[in-house]
Design a protein around this motif. Structure first.
Motif, PDB file in Angstrom:
ATOM      1  N   UNK A   1      14.325  25.252  48.313  1.00 17.11           N
ATOM      2  CA  UNK A   1      15.171  24.088  47.830  1.00 17.11           C
ATOM      3  C   UNK A   1      16.440  24.513  48.259  1.00 17.11           C
ATOM      4  N   UNK A   2      17.099  23.670  49.110  1.00 22.70           N
ATOM      5  CA  UNK A   2      18.650  23.707  49.250  1.00 22.70           C
ATOM      6  C   UNK A   2      19.405  22.338  48.969  1.00 22.70           C
ATOM      7  N   UNK A   3      20.535  22.432  48.392  1.00 21.60           N
ATOM      8  CA  UNK A   3      21.150  21.233  47.831  1.00 21.60           C
ATOM      9  C   UNK A   3      21.837  20.653  48.882  1.00 21.60           C
ATOM     10  N   UNK A   4      22.542  19.283  48.962  1.00 14.76           N
ATOM     11  CA  UNK A   4      23.224  18.965  49.797  1.00 14.76           C
ATOM     12  C   UNK A   4      24.471  19.693  50.217  1.00 14.76           C
ATOM     13  N   UNK A   5      25.155  20.233  49.108  1.00 11.91           N
ATOM     14  CA  UNK A   5      26.506  20.919  49.425  1.00 11.91           C
ATOM     15  C   UNK A   5      26.168  21.941  50.322  1.00 11.91           C
ATOM     16  N   UNK A   6      25.249  22.729  50.163  1.00  9.65           N
ATOM     17  CA  UNK A   6      24.776  23.890  50.896  1.00  9.65           C
ATOM     18  C   UNK A   6      24.410  23.587  52.526  1.00  9.65           C
ATOM     19  N   UNK A   7      23.759  22.346  52.476  1.00 14.92           N
ATOM     20  CA  UNK A   7      23.397  22.102  54.111  1.00 14.92           C
ATOM     21  C   UNK A   7      24.788  21.423  54.533  1.00 14.92           C
TER      22      UNK A   7
ATOM     23  N   UNK B   1      23.484  12.603  65.292  1.00 14.29           N
ATOM     24  CA  UNK B   1      22.283  13.502  65.150  1.00 14.29           C
ATOM     25  C   UNK B   1      22.602  14.860  64.146  1.00 14.29           C
ATOM     26  N   UNK B   2      23.824  15.090  63.941  1.00 15.15           N
ATOM     27  CA  UNK B   2      24.039  16.217  63.061  1.00 15.15           C
ATOM     28  C   UNK B   2      23.843  15.694  61.625  1.00 15.15           C
ATOM     29  N   UNK B   3      24.124  14.573  61.193  1.00 15.12           N
ATOM     30  CA  UNK B   3      23.639  14.107  59.675  1.00 15.12           C
ATOM     31  C   UNK B   3      22.367  13.986  59.707  1.00 15.12           C
ATOM     32  N   UNK B   4      21.708  13.324  60.725  1.00 19.12           N
ATOM     33  CA  UNK B   4      20.008  13.110  60.765  1.00 19.12           C
ATOM     34  C   UNK B   4      19.526  14.495  60.374  1.00 19.12           C
TER      35      UNK B   4
ATOM     36  N   UNK C   1      28.795  21.120  58.595  1.00 21.04           N
ATOM     37  CA  UNK C   1      30.130  20.563  58.521  1.00 21.04           C
ATOM     38  C   UNK C   1      29.780  19.011  58.434  1.00 21.04           C
ATOM     39  N   UNK C   2      28.988  18.524  57.403  1.00 20.83           N
ATOM     40  CA  UNK C   2      28.957  17.333  57.273  1.00 20.83           C
ATOM     41  C   UNK C   2      29.231  16.995  55.675  1.00 20.83           C
ATOM     42  N   UNK C   3      29.791  16.000  55.334  1.00 18.69           N
ATOM     43  CA  UNK C   3      30.219  15.749  53.945  1.00 18.69           C
ATOM     44  C   UNK C   3      28.753  15.297  53.174  1.00 18.69           C
ATOM     45  N   UNK C   4      28.614  15.531  51.621  1.00 18.46           N
ATOM     46  CA  UNK C   4      27.704  15.274  51.262  1.00 18.46           C
ATOM     47  C   UNK C   4      27.167  13.906  50.920  1.00 18.46           C
TER      48      UNK C   4
END
Length: 321
Positions: free
Chosen positions: A273-279, A255-258, A284-287
């Motif tokens: 817009x937010x990039x994958x690194x910020x999120x 659920x966290x990665x989703x 606490x999830x890898x890009x």
């Protein structure tokens, strides 16, 4: 120490009942040490043995340099076998058993067995983790109770108390409806994520209890708030995540990665817009994990957005990864 009975903060009924027969209008002075009421005009003692109803702040130790004048200890803790109130008062031994005046010095010595000492250490660790995670006290109480139950079973003797405390904190958060991720618990404890996960499963098996399954909605509000996203984007991301689960697009994904992938898609369709690194840093999830979940949602992207969402970027123009 003497004071007038009509000074600020003093009750007036006593002065009204006791007056000087020679000077009825005179202000009475209260001598706290002697318990007397004295006329300020002629010095006549018009009342004696007056009970001082104020708090008694004194120490029961003969140490002259003591600063704690409280005569009570901490609140009773029902989780400890001795109620946290087991105290033995007795004379000291050796040269330090007498003060400068030759009087015997009595010291308070608390007696705790090893089990209670371990409990107190675990309770302190749980309280510190809750402070770092900014969690309410009810989570601390639940985690403390879980740790006590685990200790009573004596089935996790090979595991460290810190690992058990961390797992109890994780379970308490989920049971109270404010779940935290393993990485968040790991960040405020001294235990690895893998060890917390192992002990978590052992505790569930030992106590024969269960926890509600976590969903994307459990984390969405906190993640979006920490990212500074608006409520509009949060509602859109929640809808995308729920729709993706309903359409069985992200089976096998946590659920966290989703939730992270849904936030990424919603933000890319908006002006914020937010990039994958910020999120990833917030969730606490890898890009790479976010990218994989996003690729599973991407083919049905046109069906995942709510009807009332105002697009800054149309679904067909969203990034492919």
């Amino acid at each position: 120490m003497a004071s007038t009975s009509r000074g600020p903060g003093r009750p007036k009924p006593l002065a009204a009942m006791v007056t000087c027969s020679y000077h009825p209008e005179a202000t009475l002075i209260e001598d706290h040490h002697a318990g007397d009421m004295i006329c300020s005009e002629c010095g006549l003692v018009v009342g004696d043995r007056v009970v001082d109803v104020g708090s008694e702040w004194r120490t029961f130790s003969n140490d002259k340099d003591t600063k704690d004048a409280s005569r009570v200890g901490a609140a009773e803790n029902s989780l400890l076998s001795g109620g946290d109130l087991s105290t033995m008062i007795g004379p000291s031994t050796g040269p330090a058993s007498f003060d400068a005046d030759g009087k015997p010095v009595y010291r308070n010595r608390r007696t705790l067995n090893s089990s209670d000492r371990a409990l107190l250490a675990a309770f302190r660790e749980i309280s510190q983790m809750a402070d770092r995670l900014n969690l309410p006290h009810m989570i601390v109480d639940r985690a403390n109770t879980l740790f006590k139950q685990v200790q009573d079973t004596k089935s996790l003797k090979g595991r460290s108390n810190d690992a058990i405390a961390s797992a109890c904190m994780y379970i308490a958060c989920r049971q109270e409806g404010v779940p935290r991720t393993f990485k968040e618990i790991c960040a405020v404890s001294k235990i690895s994520k893998k060890e917390i996960g192992r002990v978590f499963k052992l505790i569930l098996k030992t106590l024969e209890t269960n926890v509600d399954l976590i969903t994307t909605g459990d984390f969405m509000s906190r993640f979006c708030s920490n990212l500074g996203l608006s409520n509009k984007i949060q509602r859109c991301a929640t809808y995308i995540a729920k729709k993706g689960v309903d359409l069985d697009l992200v089976s096998g994904r946590s659920p966290i990665s989703i939730a992270a992938a849904a936030i990424y898609m919603a933000s890319q369709a908006s002006n914020d817009k937010k990039d994958q690194k910020e999120i990833g840093d917030i969730a606490g999830v890898a890009e790479g994990t976010i990218r994989q979940s996003y690729k599973l949602l991407y083919p049905r992207r046109a069906d995942l957005f709510p009807d009332d969402f105002v697009f800054a970027v149309r679904p067909e123009n969203l990034p492919t990864n």
